[in-house]
Design a protein around this motif. Structure first.
Motif, PDB file in Angstrom:
ATOM      1  N   GLU A 194       0.828  -1.210   0.000  1.00 16.34           N
ATOM      2  CA  GLU A 194       0.000   0.000   0.000  1.00 16.34           C
ATOM      3  C   GLU A 194       0.863   1.261   0.000  1.00 16.34           C
ATOM      4  OE1 GLU A 194      -3.541  -2.271   2.478  1.00 16.34           O
ATOM      5  OE2 GLU A 194      -2.242  -0.830   3.481  1.00 16.34           O
ATOM      6  N   LEU A 195       1.939   1.259   0.795  1.00 18.69           N
ATOM      7  CA  LEU A 195       2.840   2.404   0.851  1.00 18.69           C
ATOM      8  C   LEU A 195       3.527   2.640  -0.490  1.00 18.69           C
ATOM      9  CD1 LEU A 195       4.480   1.831   4.344  1.00 18.69           C
ATOM     10  CD2 LEU A 195       2.932   3.701   3.731  1.00 18.69           C
ATOM     11  N   MET A 196       3.939   1.542  -1.126  1.00 15.35           N
ATOM     12  CA  MET A 196       4.623   1.661  -2.417  1.00 15.35           C
ATOM     13  C   MET A 196       3.681   2.200  -3.486  1.00 15.35           C
ATOM     14  SD  MET A 196       6.979  -1.802  -2.404  1.00 15.35           S
ATOM     15  CE  MET A 196       7.975  -1.344  -3.832  1.00 15.35           C
ATOM     16  N   ILE A 197       2.430   1.760  -3.464  1.00 16.40           N
ATOM     17  CA  ILE A 197       1.442   2.244  -4.439  1.00 16.40           C
ATOM     18  C   ILE A 197       1.162   3.726  -4.214  1.00 16.40           C
ATOM     19  CG2 ILE A 197      -0.979   2.093  -5.137  1.00 16.40           C
ATOM     20  CD1 ILE A 197      -0.753  -0.956  -4.611  1.00 16.40           C
ATOM     21  N   LEU A 198       0.953   4.110  -2.951  1.00 16.42           N
ATOM     22  CA  LEU A 198       0.695   5.517  -2.648  1.00 16.42           C
ATOM     23  C   LEU A 198       1.842   6.399  -3.125  1.00 16.42           C
ATOM     24  CD1 LEU A 198      -0.856   5.672   0.950  1.00 16.42           C
ATOM     25  CD2 LEU A 198      -1.889   6.461  -1.185  1.00 16.42           C
ATOM     26  N   ARG A 199       3.043   5.964  -2.853  1.00 26.20           N
ATOM     27  CA  ARG A 199       4.199   6.772  -3.244  1.00 26.20           C
ATOM     28  C   ARG A 199       4.308   6.882  -4.771  1.00 26.20           C
ATOM     29  NH1 ARG A 199      10.214   6.643  -0.739  1.00 26.20           N
ATOM     30  NH2 ARG A 199      11.274   7.785  -2.381  1.00 26.20           N
ATOM     31  N   PHE A 200       4.056   5.773  -5.456  1.00 32.10           N
ATOM     32  CA  PHE A 200       4.144   5.786  -6.917  1.00 32.10           C
ATOM     33  C   PHE A 200       3.107   6.738  -7.502  1.00 32.10           C
ATOM     34  CE2 PHE A 200       3.159   4.431 -11.192  1.00 32.10           C
ATOM     35  CZ  PHE A 200       4.408   4.157 -11.745  1.00 32.10           C
ATOM     36  N   VAL A 201       1.871   6.664  -7.014  1.00 32.17           N
ATOM     37  CA  VAL A 201       0.809   7.528  -7.550  1.00 32.17           C
ATOM     38  C   VAL A 201       1.099   8.984  -7.227  1.00 32.17           C
ATOM     39  CG1 VAL A 201      -1.654   8.040  -7.485  1.00 32.17           C
ATOM     40  CG2 VAL A 201      -0.883   5.676  -7.389  1.00 32.17           C
TER      41      VAL A 201
ATOM     42  N   ASP B 247       4.002  10.333  -7.061  1.00 30.15           N
ATOM     43  CA  ASP B 247       5.078  10.788  -7.952  1.00 30.15           C
ATOM     44  C   ASP B 247       4.688  10.771  -9.422  1.00 30.15           C
ATOM     45  OD1 ASP B 247       6.721  11.167  -5.775  1.00 30.15           O
ATOM     46  OD2 ASP B 247       7.648   9.189  -5.920  1.00 30.15           O
ATOM     47  N   ASN B 248       3.735   9.868  -9.797  1.00 31.14           N
ATOM     48  CA  ASN B 248       3.435   9.657 -11.214  1.00 31.14           C
ATOM     49  C   ASN B 248       1.979   9.943 -11.588  1.00 31.14           C
ATOM     50  OD1 ASN B 248       6.071   8.215 -12.259  1.00 31.14           O
ATOM     51  ND2 ASN B 248       5.592   7.318 -10.265  1.00 31.14           N
ATOM     52  N   ARG B 249       1.187  10.496 -10.653  1.00 30.58           N
ATOM     53  CA  ARG B 249      -0.207  10.904 -10.875  1.00 30.58           C
ATOM     54  C   ARG B 249      -1.190   9.738 -10.933  1.00 30.58           C
ATOM     55  NH1 ARG B 249      -0.962  16.293 -12.389  1.00 30.58           N
ATOM     56  NH2 ARG B 249       0.993  17.424 -12.688  1.00 30.58           N
ATOM     57  N   SER B 250      -0.788   8.581 -11.479  1.00 31.82           N
ATOM     58  CA  SER B 250      -1.724   7.463 -11.583  1.00 31.82           C
ATOM     59  C   SER B 250      -0.948   6.151 -11.696  1.00 31.82           C
ATOM     60  CB  SER B 250      -2.645   7.622 -12.791  1.00 31.82           C
ATOM     61  OG  SER B 250      -1.891   7.575 -13.989  1.00 31.82           O
ATOM     62  N   ILE B 251      -1.691   5.036 -11.550  1.00 34.93           N
ATOM     63  CA  ILE B 251      -1.091   3.719 -11.699  1.00 34.93           C
ATOM     64  C   ILE B 251      -2.148   2.767 -12.238  1.00 34.93           C
ATOM     65  CG2 ILE B 251      -1.668   2.866  -9.377  1.00 34.93           C
ATOM     66  CD1 ILE B 251       1.087   1.519  -9.320  1.00 34.93           C
ATOM     67  N   ILE B 252      -1.749   1.851 -13.103  1.00 37.23           N
ATOM     68  CA  ILE B 252      -2.676   0.818 -13.580  1.00 37.23           C
ATOM     69  C   ILE B 252      -2.422  -0.455 -12.787  1.00 37.23           C
ATOM     70  CG2 ILE B 252      -2.857   1.804 -15.887  1.00 37.23           C
ATOM     71  CD1 ILE B 252      -0.905  -0.335 -16.867  1.00 37.23           C
ATOM     72  N   PHE B 253      -3.370  -1.372 -12.867  1.00 31.57           N
ATOM     73  CA  PHE B 253      -3.294  -2.582 -12.051  1.00 31.57           C
ATOM     74  C   PHE B 253      -2.020  -3.379 -12.327  1.00 31.57           C
ATOM     75  CE2 PHE B 253      -4.223  -7.175 -11.629  1.00 31.57           C
ATOM     76  CZ  PHE B 253      -4.360  -7.215 -10.245  1.00 31.57           C
ATOM     77  N   ARG B 254      -1.686  -3.561 -13.609  1.00 32.16           N
ATOM     78  CA  ARG B 254      -0.514  -4.373 -13.953  1.00 32.16           C
ATOM     79  C   ARG B 254       0.767  -3.766 -13.393  1.00 32.16           C
ATOM     80  NH1 ARG B 254      -0.146  -9.081 -13.972  1.00 32.16           N
ATOM     81  NH2 ARG B 254      -2.216  -9.037 -14.956  1.00 32.16           N
ATOM     82  N   LYS B 255       0.849  -2.447 -13.414  1.00 31.21           N
ATOM     83  CA  LYS B 255       2.024  -1.770 -12.850  1.00 31.21           C
ATOM     84  C   LYS B 255       2.082  -1.952 -11.346  1.00 31.21           C
ATOM     85  CE  LYS B 255       5.676   0.795 -12.730  1.00 31.21           C
ATOM     86  NZ  LYS B 255       6.964   0.292 -13.278  1.00 31.21           N
ATOM     87  N   ALA B 256       0.937  -1.971 -10.690  1.00 25.70           N
ATOM     88  CA  ALA B 256       0.899  -2.172  -9.239  1.00 25.70           C
ATOM     89  C   ALA B 256       1.438  -3.547  -8.861  1.00 25.70           C
ATOM     90  CB  ALA B 256      -0.527  -1.996  -8.725  1.00 25.70           C
ATOM     91  N   VAL B 257       1.089  -4.557  -9.659  1.00 26.79           N
ATOM     92  CA  VAL B 257       1.593  -5.915  -9.413  1.00 26.79           C
ATOM     93  C   VAL B 257       3.103  -5.943  -9.579  1.00 26.79           C
ATOM     94  CG1 VAL B 257       1.539  -8.310 -10.197  1.00 26.79           C
ATOM     95  CG2 VAL B 257      -0.580  -6.983 -10.132  1.00 26.79           C
ATOM     96  N   GLU B 258       3.574  -5.339 -10.660  1.00 23.91           N
ATOM     97  CA  GLU B 258       5.019  -5.312 -10.941  1.00 23.91           C
ATOM     98  C   GLU B 258       5.789  -4.542  -9.867  1.00 23.91           C
ATOM     99  OE1 GLU B 258       7.998  -3.120 -14.132  1.00 23.91           O
ATOM    100  OE2 GLU B 258       5.933  -3.542 -14.721  1.00 23.91           O
ATOM    101  N   LEU B 259       5.234  -3.408  -9.456  1.00 23.87           N
ATOM    102  CA  LEU B 259       5.901  -2.549  -8.479  1.00 23.87           C
ATOM    103  C   LEU B 259       6.038  -3.220  -7.124  1.00 23.87           C
ATOM    104  CD1 LEU B 259       6.892   0.360  -7.634  1.00 23.87           C
ATOM    105  CD2 LEU B 259       4.503   0.796  -7.000  1.00 23.87           C
ATOM    106  N   THR B 260       4.950  -3.803  -6.642  1.00 25.17           N
ATOM    107  CA  THR B 260       4.935  -4.358  -5.286  1.00 25.17           C
ATOM    108  C   THR B 260       5.485  -5.773  -5.206  1.00 25.17           C
ATOM    109  OG1 THR B 260       2.654  -5.128  -5.608  1.00 25.17           O
ATOM    110  CG2 THR B 260       2.965  -2.936  -4.652  1.00 25.17           C
ATOM    111  N   GLN B 261       5.629  -6.452  -6.354  1.00 22.91           N
ATOM    112  CA  GLN B 261       6.173  -7.816  -6.416  1.00 22.91           C
ATOM    113  C   GLN B 261       5.357  -8.788  -5.561  1.00 22.91           C
ATOM    114  OE1 GLN B 261      10.439  -7.905  -5.733  1.00 22.91           O
ATOM    115  NE2 GLN B 261      10.729  -5.970  -6.802  1.00 22.91           N
TER     116      GLN B 261
END
Length: 478
Positions: free
Chosen positions: A343-350, A352-366
């Motif tokens: 959750e922290l990683m997703i919040l930080r990414f959004v 910094d990058n305004r938005s995130i798609i589901f596939r990127k969330a999976v890749e980011l959080t591993q």
């Protein structure tokens, strides 16, 4: 080099069945084989044929076959021993040198004798000793391997005292500090006893070994400390090359340092010892804790670099976004929750990058798709994220805390403009479009598609081509 001598004389010609036809050779091989087994199970060594015990050189007389001797030793050992042979001329006589190395395996004779070398004599290797040897030699845990050349003289008693005192401070319920020094080390797996002699494990050397002993037995064990004045600096202004016991090194370093630590990976005994001494939490949590702390404190992500024989970890001390830190702390305190690492990683990414798609969330959080989806849903539940098409964006109240209302409007305007462009391009090729078409085209849910249609109608871009249950829309002619 350790050596043993065996007198050996041959006065008859050899053949393929030399051992059976020549009792003297057969007796000699029976004497030589246990010696070679004992050497191979210790440090390796050489047996000399044609030399008496008192050093007199009698030589190997008559024709003989070195290959037959090597074959005989091979056949009489399990696993078979590979022996190197050399003929040495000495004052008109021939001496045969048979050499074996310690190959890491435990060898026996075919009649079941397992031997090791102790000084000038062979000693049997008993089952209880073998079990310890197997547990260290065949264990993938490098740190639990025994340094057979070490002794209690390599132990720094001051380091033991430090370990005990620090453990008393960290865990007042622990009974380990009350033990005798050697019992304390044995319980931690840092030493073993073999025939009454103390030997250090690799972990033991790194925890309580003298500096001179660490340099002697494990010269590659080193922590390199680099300190930079500013994050952007290329050159460091402080460097320390530390070849000291682990706890001494840890006490010298602080959390604000950039540390490069080259070591062999997956040293279970070292990790378990640090855990029992209360320096770390349970094994397997380290990376998660490092990432969670850096994200929640607004610091750059730690950087791991993998090499063939080492892992380098860089941890940055600078804080990138104090507003994010304050927001996370406030949210967790007000809602009495703790955000997960994902959750922290997703919040930080959004952020910094305004938005995130589901596939990127999976890749980011591993994590798995289900875990990533749960993290996104939980952030929506706490009104931190909202969906715009197939993207997740920060909600208005998060923008109020981290950015501004203007940025929130701008980001949503950008999403609408993208959808508007896609719909117009579609209608330039097709006669009409349905709400279902818009949902599929823009990744919207039903309500988002409805709102977009109403906005496009207000802007006089589209109009109803058919109303009712099967409503569709077409471009307004201009």
């Amino acid at each position: 080099m350790t050596a043993a001598s065996v007198a050996f004389s041959v006065s008859q010609s050899t053949s393929s069945d030399i051992l059976d036809s020549l009792p003297g050779i057969k007796e000699c091989i029976n004497l030589v084989t246990p010696e070679l087994v004992a050497f191979s199970n210790t440090k390796g060594g050489t047996v000399y044929l044609g030399v008496e015990d008192d050093g007199e050189v009698t030589g190997c007389i008559g024709p003989y076959s070195i290959q037959n001797i090597l074959d005989a030793v091979y056949d009489k050992t399990r696993p078979p021993l590979f022996v190197e042979a050399e003929e040495i001329p000495y004052k008109g006589k021939q001496v045969i040198a048979l050499h074996v190395d310690n190959d890491g395996l435990i060898h026996t004779t075919t009649d079941g004798r397992c031997l090791k070398r102790l000084g000038k004599n062979n000693r049997p290797w008993y089952p209880e000793e073998l079990s310890n040897r197997y547990s260290t030699e065949y264990n993938s845990d490098f740190s639990s391997k025994v340094i057979t050349e070490s002794s209690d003289l390599d132990i720094d008693l001051l380091e033991i005292y430090k370990l005990k005192e620090k453990l008393r401070l960290r865990d007042r319920t622990s009974t380990l500090p009350d033990m005798d020094d050697m019992a304390f080390l044995k319980d931690l797996g840092l030493i073993i006893y073999e025939e009454g002699t103390v030997h250090l494990t690799i972990a033991g050397l790194l925890f309580v070994g003298k500096e001179t002993s660490i340099k002697k037995f494990l010269p590659q064990a080193e922590v390199i400390y680099l300190k930079y004045k500013n994050e952007s600096d290329i050159e460091y202004n402080t460097r320390l090359d530390l070849k000291q016991p682990i706890i001494t090194i840890l006490d010298r370093l602080t959390e604000n340092n950039i540390i490069t630590h080259a070591s062999s990976p997956r040293n279970k005994l070292i990790a378990e010892t640090l855990q029992r001494l209360k320096y770390v939490q349970r094994t397997g949590q380290g990376v998660d804790i490092i990432y969670k702390e850096t994200v929640s404190m607004g610091k750059p992500y730690p950087i791991y670099r993998h090499y063939n024989d080492s892992v380098q970890l860089t941890i940055y001390s600078s804080t990138e976004n104090i507003d994010l830190v304050k927001f996370i702390i406030k949210e967790q305190e007000s809602k009495q929750i703790a955000f997960s690492l994902a959750e922290l990683m997703i919040l930080r990414f959004v952020k910094d990058n305004r938005s995130i798609i589901f596939r990127k969330a999976v890749e980011l959080t591993q994590v798995t798709e289900d875990e990533a989806r749960n993290a996104l849903n939980r952030l929506q539940h706490f009104s931190l994220l909202e969906t715009v098409g197939n993207q997740y964006m920060l909600t208005a109240r998060v923008y109020d805390s981290l950015k501004s209302g203007i940025e929130y409007t701008q980001d949503h305007t950008i999403q609408y403009l993208k959808a508007k462009r896609l719909i117009i391009e579609y209608l330039e090729k097709e006669e009409n479009i349905t709400r279902a078409n818009i949902q599929e085209l823009c990744g919207y849910n039903d309500n988002q598609a409805r709102r977009t249609i109403e906005k496009l109608k207000k802007e006089n871009i589209i109009q109803n081509d058919r109303t009712g249950r099967y409503a569709n829309y077409k471009l307004v002619k201009k």
